[in-house]
Design an enzyme around this catalytic site. Structure first.
Site, PDB file in Angstrom:
ATOM      1  N   GLY A  21      32.614  36.607  37.861  1.00  0.00           N
ATOM      2  CA  GLY A  21      33.874  37.136  38.367  1.00  0.00           C
ATOM      3  C   GLY A  21      34.192  36.570  39.730  1.00  0.00           C
ATOM      4  O   GLY A  21      33.367  35.896  40.365  1.00  0.00           O
ATOM      5  N   ARG A  22      35.422  36.864  40.195  1.00  0.00           N
ATOM      6  CA  ARG A  22      35.887  36.347  41.472  1.00  0.00           C
ATOM      7  C   ARG A  22      36.514  37.478  42.276  1.00  0.00           C
ATOM      8  O   ARG A  22      37.154  38.363  41.707  1.00  0.00           O
ATOM      9  CB  ARG A  22      36.939  35.243  41.269  1.00  0.00           C
ATOM     10  CG  ARG A  22      36.459  34.062  40.452  1.00  0.00           C
ATOM     11  CD  ARG A  22      37.638  33.256  39.940  1.00  0.00           C
ATOM     12  NE  ARG A  22      37.217  32.195  39.024  1.00  0.00           N
ATOM     13  CZ  ARG A  22      37.014  30.944  39.381  1.00  0.00           C
ATOM     14  NH1 ARG A  22      37.225  30.572  40.631  1.00  0.00           N
ATOM     15  NH2 ARG A  22      36.631  30.038  38.511  1.00  0.00           N
ATOM     16  N   GLY A  23      36.356  37.399  43.587  1.00  0.00           N
ATOM     17  CA  GLY A  23      36.991  38.343  44.485  1.00  0.00           C
ATOM     18  C   GLY A  23      37.777  37.616  45.551  1.00  0.00           C
ATOM     19  O   GLY A  23      37.992  36.400  45.476  1.00  0.00           O
ATOM     20  N   GLY A  24      38.217  38.359  46.549  1.00  0.00           N
ATOM     21  CA  GLY A  24      39.019  37.747  47.593  1.00  0.00           C
ATOM     22  C   GLY A  24      38.246  36.813  48.496  1.00  0.00           C
ATOM     23  O   GLY A  24      38.803  35.840  49.012  1.00  0.00           O
ATOM     24  N   MET A  25      36.951  37.074  48.702  1.00  0.00           N
ATOM     25  CA  MET A  25      36.140  36.265  49.606  1.00  0.00           C
ATOM     26  C   MET A  25      35.028  35.498  48.912  1.00  0.00           C
ATOM     27  O   MET A  25      34.522  34.522  49.448  1.00  0.00           O
ATOM     28  CB  MET A  25      35.500  37.167  50.679  1.00  0.00           C
ATOM     29  CG  MET A  25      36.466  37.748  51.694  1.00  0.00           C
ATOM     30  SD  MET A  25      35.602  38.891  52.805  1.00  0.00           S
ATOM     31  CE  MET A  25      34.275  37.876  53.424  1.00  0.00           C
ATOM     32  N   VAL A  28      31.019  35.695  41.964  1.00  0.00           N
ATOM     33  CA  VAL A  28      29.719  36.202  41.539  1.00  0.00           C
ATOM     34  C   VAL A  28      29.270  35.428  40.303  1.00  0.00           C
ATOM     35  O   VAL A  28      30.025  35.283  39.336  1.00  0.00           O
ATOM     36  CB  VAL A  28      29.778  37.714  41.237  1.00  0.00           C
ATOM     37  CG1 VAL A  28      28.402  38.213  40.794  1.00  0.00           C
ATOM     38  CG2 VAL A  28      30.251  38.487  42.462  1.00  0.00           C
ATOM     39  N   ASP A 137      36.209  50.030  50.977  1.00  0.00           N
ATOM     40  CA  ASP A 137      36.926  49.284  49.934  1.00  0.00           C
ATOM     41  C   ASP A 137      36.611  49.861  48.558  1.00  0.00           C
ATOM     42  O   ASP A 137      36.273  49.133  47.620  1.00  0.00           O
ATOM     43  CB  ASP A 137      36.552  47.802  49.989  1.00  0.00           C
ATOM     44  CG  ASP A 137      37.572  46.920  49.259  1.00  0.00           C
ATOM     45  OD1 ASP A 137      38.716  47.372  49.060  1.00  0.00           O
ATOM     46  OD2 ASP A 137      37.209  45.793  48.889  1.00  0.00           O
TER      47      ASP A 137
END
Length: 618
Positions: A21-25, A28, A137
């Site tokens: 997966g991907r996040g803002g920063m 993973v 968050d």
């Protein structure tokens, strides 16, 4: 270097397998710890942030803060390090899916399930808060649901230690706008402490219960709403939510932190109590059982005080037999008051029930009158919808053939009042697999076969335009979808083509349909439109000639790796269109107008998760 380039590489002792997966920063990955011979989740900071010493320090601090928290509902941290200019955190690899992914499939959860998720997250938060750590968050993307439906809180990337100086610049907001507490937006309101997490947890509960965030709009609109607006009651947005929950959410969503529920555990307890007694009325006891009478606390204290006073008087005047009639009178008055209250309540309930029954009877009578006024029998309607068939009907020989059919009308046809409505189709949720079609699409004319009008003649329901012609002239489609029970409905919509399929958004239902397969057939899934504002702008550099999806399409594409893997990059922009949709017991039809040299098309979707595409040349 693109983040995907790390796949197959070695970072220190970790060999990267694939992206999760991907996040803002950060992104993973699943990786193998070559030293301890186990799989881990490896969180890698994006390359563009490595030069920012402040962000790197915040990233490392996540590992330090989270490593201090040993709790069943907080993800364990194994290691933090840097190799070849890449900064990473190694943590336990969790099976299951994120709460965000779960909500993309089922937009609402049952109140009982919501109560259990909130209870477990609150347990983790109370533990962290007790050790001076604020998450800052809390959102569905940071809550994992493992294979045993246990909840695990992740991503302490912007967590704040209450006993250490902050790393964020004064005046800079930290968090996700949809879930940010007022004090995270405006520092004048107060310090950001544990109460900010309670606010975000309440927003998340609201999202799970209603299928929608409390506030919608642009990022600015959402932030201003958190500061000044009161969200619509959850029970009004979803009638399945008990009204008793509204007050619990309101207390946890108080704009002033001082007025907010004092701890996450107290919020979870109040929420589960409200779910346990949805109406706030005690359950009716079984026949013969003694019914408890609830006495207000003030009245109870007065009764106790009077009883204590009577006992003291009796002790002082033991030689004189006390008069009992005042006590009996007091008891009589209490019993009389209780009986009057119960009687009034029963009478009120009976009167309300009578009014409800009368209203329902009137509505039924009005409905029957409307049906009678239609004046069309099922036989006549069937004859109107299904004219006498010719000797032969063209039926496509395979699902991959694009059969001809006139385009549906732009105006939505009103369904017959006599027609029985059916639920919208729900696709079988299968993990998309990017694969090549077994046969290439063909434009060969369909093979005519002798049609059997038995199924068609028995159907009653609105069939017109391209949908009606396709349904009547293709027996395979008619049998697969069943008899229609509602008419066509025009809707604002949008469509975007990908190398491996397509996405189609229907505004009326706010659903996104994902089509896997670039030929004329394949599989499909349906998702509630997530439309995370953080994906309103591109986040990556697309290959030449390709585009990155944004908004709702982009949210799904970025957050569900299987969708991204199957569809790959977009090869067209997102086109706003006027779509047409019609629902059937076993599926649905969608219409898309001519775009980029593609003809008008009708998409036939069945509830087994498969679709086939038909041209509409007129």
């Amino acid at each position: 270097m693109r983040i995907e380039d790390l796949i197959g590489k070695q970072l220190g002792r970790y060999k990267i397998n694939h992206i999760l997966g991907r996040g803002g920063m950060a992104a993973v990955f699943e990786a193998e710890d070559t030293m301890l011979r186990r799989l881990v989740a490896l969180k890698v900071l994006y390359a563009q942030y490595v030069a920012d010493a402040n962000l790197v320090e915040r990233f490392r601090r996540e590992a330090i803060l989270a490593a201090r928290l040993e709790h069943a509902h907080i993800v364990p941290i194994y290691d933090v390090g840097e190799a070849d200019g890449v900064v990473y955190i190694a943590m336990k690899l969790l099976t299951g899916q994120s709460l965000q992914d779960s909500l993309l499939i089922d937009s609402t959860l049952s109140p009982e399930r919501v109560g259990e998720i909130v209870r477990q997250v609150a347990s983790a938060l109370d533990y962290a808060h007790g050790r001076g750590v604020v998450h800052r968050d809390i959102k569905p993307g940071n809550v994992m649901l493992d294979a045993d439906n246990q909840v695990v809180l992740t991503d302490f990337g912007i967590a704040k230690s209450l006993d250490a100086p902050g790393l964020t610049t004064t005046g800079v907001m930290v968090g996700t706008p949809d879930y940010m507490a007022p004090e995270q937006i405006d520092s004048k309101i107060g310090p950001v402490d544990a109460r900010a997490d309670i606010y975000a947890l309440a927003v998340m509960a609201y999202r799970m219960l209603t299928g929608a965030r409390p506030f919608d709009g642009s990022t600015t609109d959402i932030l201003l709403a958190h500061l000044s607006r009161v969200p619509e009651a959850a029970s009004l947005r979803n009638p399945h939510v008990p009204p008793s929950i509204d007050a619990v959410l309101s207390a946890a969503l108080a704009k002033n932190p001082a007025d907010r529920t004092k701890s996450a555990g107290l919020f979870a307890r109040a929420l589960n109590e409200a779910i346990g007694s949805p109406t706030g009325i005690a359950a009716t006891p079984p026949p013969g059982a003694k019914q408890a009478v609830v006495i207000p606390s003030v009245a109870a204290e007065q009764i106790v005080a009077k009883a204590q006073g009577a006992t003291q008087t009796s002790a002082i005047t033991r030689r004189k037999r006390p008069s009992t009639w005042p006590i009996l009178l007091l008891i009589g008055l209490i019993i009389t008051g209780v009986l009057m209250f119960v009687t009034d309540t029963v009478l009120d309930n009976r009167q309300e029930a009578k009014q409800t029954l009368a209203t329902e009877a009137a509505e039924r009578g009005q409905y029957q009158t409307q049906v009678a006024q239609i004046g069309i029998t099922q036989t006549a309607l069937a004859a109107q919808i299904n004219p006498t068939p010719t000797a032969t009907m063209p039926v496509s020989s395979t699902a991959t053939v694009e059969a001809s059919a006139p385009s549906p009308t732009a105006e939505a046809a009103q369904p017959s009042q006599a027609a029985q409505t059916t639920a919208r189709p729900v696709a079988t949720q299968v993990v998309p697999i990017a694969s090549s079609p077994t046969s290439a699409p063909t434009n060969n004319p369909p093979t005519p076969i002798v049609a059997t009008p038995t199924v068609l003649a028995a159907c009653v329901g609105p069939l017109q335009g391209g949908f009606g012609t396709l349904w009547r002239t293709n027996l395979n489609i008619a049998e697969a979808l069943g008899c229609p029970s509602s008419g066509e409905a025009a809707s604002t919509a949008s469509i975007q083509y990908f190398d491996g399929g397509m996405m189609y958004w229907v505004g009326n239902s706010d659903q996104i349909y994902v089509y896997y397969g670039a030929a004329a057939s394949g599989s499909w899934q349906s998702f509630a439109n997530p439309n995370d504002p953080s994906y309103d702008e591109p986040r990556e550099t697309a290959p030449a000639g390709k585009l990155e999806p944004i908004r709702g399409f982009g949210t799904l594409w970025h957050t569900i790796s299987a969708i991204r893997s199957a569809l790959s990059w977009a090869n067209s922009p997102e086109y706003p269109i006027t779509g047409v949709v019609q629902y059937f017991p076993n599926g649905m039809m969608l219409f898309s107008p001519a775009l980029e040299g593609r003809p008008d098309r009708i998409w036939v979707m069945t509830n087994d998760g498969s679709w086939s595409r038909y041209t509409d040349p007129n």
